[in-house]
Design a protein around this motif. Structure first.
Motif, PDB file in Angstrom:
ATOM      1  N   HIS A 127      -2.608   8.917   5.269  1.00 64.18           N
ATOM      2  CA  HIS A 127      -2.052   9.664   6.404  1.00 64.18           C
ATOM      3  C   HIS A 127      -1.284   8.748   7.363  1.00 64.18           C
ATOM      4  CE1 HIS A 127      -3.527  13.735   5.764  1.00 64.18           C
ATOM      5  NE2 HIS A 127      -4.630  13.192   5.270  1.00 64.18           N
TER       6      HIS A 127
ATOM      7  N   TYR B 253      -4.657  14.003  -1.344  1.00 69.01           N
ATOM      8  CA  TYR B 253      -4.721  12.615  -0.889  1.00 69.01           C
ATOM      9  C   TYR B 253      -6.006  11.942  -1.371  1.00 69.01           C
ATOM     10  CZ  TYR B 253      -0.630  12.635   2.220  1.00 69.01           C
ATOM     11  OH  TYR B 253       0.640  12.652   2.723  1.00 69.01           O
ATOM     12  N   ALA B 254      -7.057  12.723  -1.567  1.00 72.64           N
ATOM     13  CA  ALA B 254      -8.314  12.157  -2.069  1.00 72.64           C
ATOM     14  C   ALA B 254      -8.123  11.550  -3.455  1.00 72.64           C
ATOM     15  CB  ALA B 254      -9.404  13.228  -2.094  1.00 72.64           C
TER      16      ALA B 254
ATOM     17  N   ASN C 288      -8.616   3.010  -4.187  1.00 71.92           N
ATOM     18  CA  ASN C 288      -9.817   2.527  -3.508  1.00 71.92           C
ATOM     19  C   ASN C 288      -9.547   2.283  -2.016  1.00 71.92           C
ATOM     20  OD1 ASN C 288     -12.543   1.933  -3.445  1.00 71.92           O
ATOM     21  ND2 ASN C 288     -12.198  -0.258  -3.841  1.00 71.92           N
ATOM     22  N   ILE C 289      -8.931   3.291  -1.388  1.00 78.15           N
ATOM     23  CA  ILE C 289      -8.667   3.251   0.042  1.00 78.15           C
ATOM     24  C   ILE C 289      -9.141   4.562   0.656  1.00 78.15           C
ATOM     25  CG2 ILE C 289      -6.691   1.682  -0.144  1.00 78.15           C
ATOM     26  CD1 ILE C 289      -4.829   4.106   0.124  1.00 78.15           C
ATOM     27  N   LYS C 290      -9.118   4.651   1.964  1.00 75.67           N
ATOM     28  CA  LYS C 290      -9.516   5.875   2.651  1.00 75.67           C
ATOM     29  C   LYS C 290      -8.316   6.811   2.813  1.00 75.67           C
ATOM     30  CE  LYS C 290     -13.363   3.866   5.209  1.00 75.67           C
ATOM     31  NZ  LYS C 290     -14.368   4.279   4.294  1.00 75.67           N
ATOM     32  N   ASN C 291      -8.601   8.110   2.880  1.00 77.04           N
ATOM     33  CA  ASN C 291      -7.531   9.097   3.096  1.00 77.04           C
ATOM     34  C   ASN C 291      -6.712   8.765   4.333  1.00 77.04           C
ATOM     35  OD1 ASN C 291      -8.428  10.514   0.882  1.00 77.04           O
ATOM     36  ND2 ASN C 291      -8.799  12.420   1.983  1.00 77.04           N
ATOM     37  N   ALA C 292      -7.376   8.238   5.357  1.00 78.89           N
ATOM     38  CA  ALA C 292      -6.682   7.917   6.609  1.00 78.89           C
ATOM     39  C   ALA C 292      -5.559   6.907   6.381  1.00 78.89           C
ATOM     40  CB  ALA C 292      -7.668   7.383   7.640  1.00 78.89           C
ATOM     41  N   ALA C 293      -5.739   6.024   5.422  1.00 79.22           N
ATOM     42  CA  ALA C 293      -4.686   5.045   5.124  1.00 79.22           C
ATOM     43  C   ALA C 293      -3.445   5.739   4.583  1.00 79.22           C
ATOM     44  CB  ALA C 293      -5.200   4.008   4.119  1.00 79.22           C
TER      45      ALA C 293
ATOM     46  N   THR D  77       0.841  -1.200   0.000  1.00 77.76           N
ATOM     47  CA  THR D  77       0.000   0.000   0.000  1.00 77.76           C
ATOM     48  C   THR D  77       0.874   1.247   0.000  1.00 77.76           C
ATOM     49  OG1 THR D  77      -1.774  -1.156   1.173  1.00 77.76           O
ATOM     50  CG2 THR D  77      -1.812   1.256   1.229  1.00 77.76           C
TER      51      THR D  77
ATOM     52  N   ALA E 239      -6.367   8.256  -2.849  1.00 79.92           N
ATOM     53  CA  ALA E 239      -7.302   7.324  -2.210  1.00 79.92           C
ATOM     54  C   ALA E 239      -8.295   6.763  -3.221  1.00 79.92           C
ATOM     55  CB  ALA E 239      -8.043   8.032  -1.073  1.00 79.92           C
ATOM     56  N   LYS E 240      -8.790   7.622  -4.088  1.00 79.87           N
ATOM     57  CA  LYS E 240      -9.736   7.176  -5.114  1.00 79.87           C
ATOM     58  C   LYS E 240      -9.076   6.188  -6.072  1.00 79.87           C
ATOM     59  CE  LYS E 240     -12.856   8.844  -8.699  1.00 79.87           C
ATOM     60  NZ  LYS E 240     -13.317  10.004  -9.463  1.00 79.87           N
TER      61      LYS E 240
END
Length: 182
Positions: A41, A26-27, A34-39, A4, A30-31
């Motif tokens: 960060h 980061y969005a 296919n993960i969240k922004n928190a990943a 990742t 993430a898109k």
């Protein structure tokens, strides 16, 4: 190393080269993954942490390439350097230096410092190659080797940018051909 994390760096690197550092978030990464922004960060608390890692990866890649070329003669090494970014042209990318240099004043200090380091690595390598090649009569040019290195490097940067803007890969190829006449 975590897949990742590597994918975040890869996508970030592509975004810097295609749209520029300040134009992605980061969005966007993430898109694409296919993960969240928190990943993101989790691995890179700030965008500049990611930016520094992207530059570090480019430093490592450049050093690895030039190490592989050491067994080649000076003209072959120069040829490889001139053709190093060929794959970028069809993707309408610019090199990392060209992508970041135009917005250098807006970059965080840690990125500015690493970008300067990367440029100096490239210019030092190219200067030495041109200097030794000129002394051995492999190259012929009137300028001092450092001046010639600056001219060659900046010409390649601008060639990638103009090719991207015009969406015309022949621009880059024509400039390459001119640079090979050394």
């Amino acid at each position: 190393m975590n897949d990742t994390r590597n994918e975040i760096i890869r996508i970030g690197n592509e975004l810097v080269r295609s749209v520029g550092y300040n134009a992605f978030s980061y969005a966007d990464i993430a898109k694409a993954l296919n993960i969240k922004n928190a990943a993101i960060h989790y691995y890179f608390p700030s965008k500049s942490d990611l930016g520094v890692e992207i530059i570090e990866r480019n430093i490592k890649a450049f050093n690895e390439l030039t190490s592989q070329w050491k067994s080649l003669n000076y003209k072959e090494q120069y040829y490889n350097y001139i053709h190093m970014h060929d794959s970028f042209v069809n993707n309408h990318w610019v090199c990392i230096v060209g992508a970041l240099a135009s917005s250098c004043d807006t970059l965080p200090e840690n990125m500015q410092s690493r970008l300067e380091h990367l440029i100096n690595i490239i210019l030092d390598w190219l200067t030495e190659l041109l200097d030794v090649g000129k002394k051995q009569k492999d190259f012929s040019f009137p300028e001092e080797p450092r001046t010639k290195a600056l001219m060659v490097h900046s010409t390649l940067l601008s060639a990638l940018q103009v090719s991207k803007v015009l969406k015309d890969s022949t621009v880059y190829k024509k400039i390459q051909q001119g640079l090979l006449k050394i």
